[in-house]
Structure formats: structure tokens, C-alpha cells
Write a protein that holds these residues in place. Structure first.
Motif, short mmCIF file in Angstrom:
data_model
loop_
_atom_site.label_atom_id
_atom_site.label_comp_id
_atom_site.label_asym_id
_atom_site.label_seq_id
_atom_site.Cartn_x
_atom_site.Cartn_y
_atom_site.Cartn_z
N PRO A 130 0.86 -1.14 0.19
CA PRO A 130 0.10 0.02 -0.07
C PRO A 130 0.74 1.21 -0.08
O PRO A 130 1.91 1.32 0.61
N VAL A 131 0.47 2.10 -0.77
CA VAL A 131 1.37 3.45 -0.94
C VAL A 131 0.40 4.69 -0.58
O VAL A 131 -0.85 4.81 -1.31
N VAL A 132 0.81 5.44 0.32
CA VAL A 132 -0.05 6.74 0.66
C VAL A 132 0.67 7.95 -0.04
O VAL A 132 1.70 7.85 0.53
N LEU A 133 -0.01 8.79 -0.71
CA LEU A 133 0.73 9.86 -1.49
C LEU A 133 -0.10 11.22 -0.68
O LEU A 133 -1.43 11.16 -0.56
N LEU A 134 0.86 12.11 0.01
CA LEU A 134 0.39 13.05 0.77
C LEU A 134 0.59 14.39 -0.05
O LEU A 134 1.98 14.77 -0.37
#
Length: 305
Positions: free
Chosen positions: A36-40
């Protein structure tokens, strides 16, 4: 004439996820499988800045793109008028939001990529939650302590907004609120390497300006925290030797040379496993050079935590 539909990331599903008392985040989720990759996102943007990178990564990863608290369509809690609570927009609080968001979606561990303000949140998440953040990428920012350390003399004029929004509540909100499109539009224009490019098309620019107009107090509060409580948290980590223990990738413009400091050396003090490189585009690199950013993120994810 009916109102136009706000832009979205094609193929992504949108949710509102509670992450704290009276705070829910607007989040776009797409893809499946893989880490999973979270982009902020950064300032003065929303999750839409990741539209190219997110679509590419979604081919083999679950990709989570929230609006940070205080930005976009996420909730914007007010700072208490009296006995102000400086933690409302501290990066520690905003990082905890992201951890809770991922858990609500079923993930206790995830990779984290942040740009600008989002990178400061990502750094704090990596320092506070080292067993949760598996990989970390930072786009075009220095850790808070270093950011303030390197700004001095007339070269600091490029960061005038940091000093404006560091002031006590009242004046900065009034000044920015009097001409929000001019204020936020200034950065969209000045921080793009090629102002004639289509990196930020008209509909996306309009969405950024609308979102920023509606969030002046919370955006100022976010910046004010970086001149106060965020420094306290970073100083504690520096004095205790707490560092980012996961693989870290940093992409930056070569503004270290212009301002007279070694950006890679600054970063090396915070990360034990660091890959740092400069890029030739402007500040909004996920929109100006999305292929290069995506390649760097994919390379990061191959490294062993």
C-alpha cells in the motif's frame, strides 16, 4: 448553467474516513495488490496533484490519496480561540491522522510519499511510527529544523510566506483572506519551472484555488505549527538521536546550491538508508515530471526495509 463537476482521479473511489474526534479526511483510493502506498499532497494543492503518479502506481499497488486535515475536502478543525492548542495542526497530529486512515482501510503498514507540506507530515510519521511506515519518499522539502536553519539574509525572501504565516492568529489570515487567489496563485505560477507548460491545467488550478480560498485559517495554522510546536518535536528527536530507519528517497530541486547549503548532508543526518538526488523540474514535480517521480517511488519500494 449547472456547476461544473469537481475534478477527480479517474478510476479512483472516493471516501470520507473518520481519523480523529470530529475530523474526517477526503480520500481517493485506487488499485490493488502490492505494498500500500499513501501519497500526501503539498501547498497550495490537494490530493489531485498525484493524479498522474497515482494512476501509474495503481497498476500494481493499492494507492491512497487523502486531502490532509485542513486542506481540500477534508475537515478543517479550528484552533481554539483561547488557550490555543498548538497540536491541532502539528505534523504529529497530521501524521497520526494518516496512520488512522490506513488502519481504517485495513492496513497497519504502508509506504508513504509526501510533497512539500505532505512531506513534513510523512517525515513526522516516519519518526513517530517507524514500525508502520515501511518506506518514505520526500519531494522538495527539508525537515523542519533544517528548513529554518538554512533561511537567512535576502535569500530568505523566497520563503516570505513562512514568516507571514508564522505570525500570531489574526493578521496573516486577514491579509491572505483579502486576496486569496492572488496569494495562492503566486506560488502556482512562481514555483513551476515552465509557466507556459500544461503541468497544472486550468481545471486543476481552479480546484486548487477554490480549495485554498475555503481553507485560509487552517492552512495558516498548519504553517504556524511549523514555526512552533513542530520545531519542538524535531529538536527532541535530534537530541535523542531518533532517525528515520526505513529506506528513504529524497527528490529536490538544486536550491541548496542557490541558498548555500548541502541538502544531501542535511538529509543524511535524519535518515540511515538514504538516496538523495536533484531533479531538473520545478517545485511541483509530481505534475511537471510524473514519470521521474513514479520511477523513484517504484525504485524505493524495491529496497528492503
Amino acid at each position: 448553467m449547472p456547476p461544473s463537476t469537481p475534478p477527480t482521479i479517474p478510476g479512483f473511489a472516493y471516501h470520507r474516513i473518520p481519523v480523529a474526534t470530529d475530523v474526517s479526511l477526503n480520500v481517493a483510493v485506487g488499485g490493488s495488490g502490492g505494498t500500500p502506498v499513501v501519497l500526501l499532497h503539498g501547498f497550495p494543492q490537494t490530493h489531485l496533484m498525484w493524479r498522474h503518479v497515482a494512476a501509474d502506481l495503481a497498476a500494481d499497488h493499492l494507492v491512497i490519496c487523502p486531502d490532509l486535515r485542513g486542506y481540500g475536502a477534508s475537515d478543517k478543525p479550528a484552533e481554539p480561540a483561547e488557550n490555543a492548542d498548538p497540536t491541532t495542526y502539528s505534523k504529529r497530529t497530521m501524521a497520526a491522522d494518516i496512520v488512522m486512515l490506513a488502519r481504517a482501510l485495513g492496513y497497519d503498514r504502508f509506504a508513504l510519499v509526501g510533497h512539500d507540506r505532505g512531506a513534513l507530515v510523512a517525515i513526522r510519521a516516519g519518526l513517530d511510527h517507524p514500525d508502520t511506515v515501511t518506506h518514505l519518499a520526500s519531494l522538495d522539502v527539508l525537515p523542519t529544523l533544517d528548513m529554518w536553519d538554512v533561511l537567512h539574509g535576502t535569500t530568505a525572501a523566497v520563503a516570505f510566506h513562512l514568516y507571514l504565516m508564522a505570525q500570531p492568529p489574526g493578521l496573516p489570515e486577514q491579509l491572505i483572506g483579502a486576496a486569496p487567489d492572488a496569494f495562492f496563485g503566486h506560488f502556482l505560477d512562481q514555483w513551476t519551472r515552465d509557466s507556459e507548460s500544461a503541468a497544472i491545467p486550468d481545471d486543476i488550478r481552479a480546484a486548487y484555488l477554490k480549495a485554498s480560498r475555503e481553507a485560509v485559517p487552517s492552512i495558516v495554522a498548519d504553517y504556524r505549527a511549523s514555526a512552533g510546536i513542530d520545531i519542538e518535536h524535531d529538536l527532541t528527536d535530534r537530541e535523542s538521536g531518533n532517525r528515520l530507519r526505513m529506506p528513504v528517497t529524497v527528490l529536490q530541486q538544486d536550491w541548496g546550491a542557490a541558498l548555500g547549503f548541502d541538502a544531501a548532508a542535511r538529509w543524511a543526518a535524519w535518515a540511515t538508508d538514504l538516496r538523495h538526488r536533484t531533479v531538473s523540474c520545478g517545485h511541483f514535480m509530481a505534475e511537471e515530471a510524473p514519470a521521474e517521480v513514479t520511477e523513484a517511488v517504484r525504485d524505493l519500494l524495491t529496497r528492503t526495509p
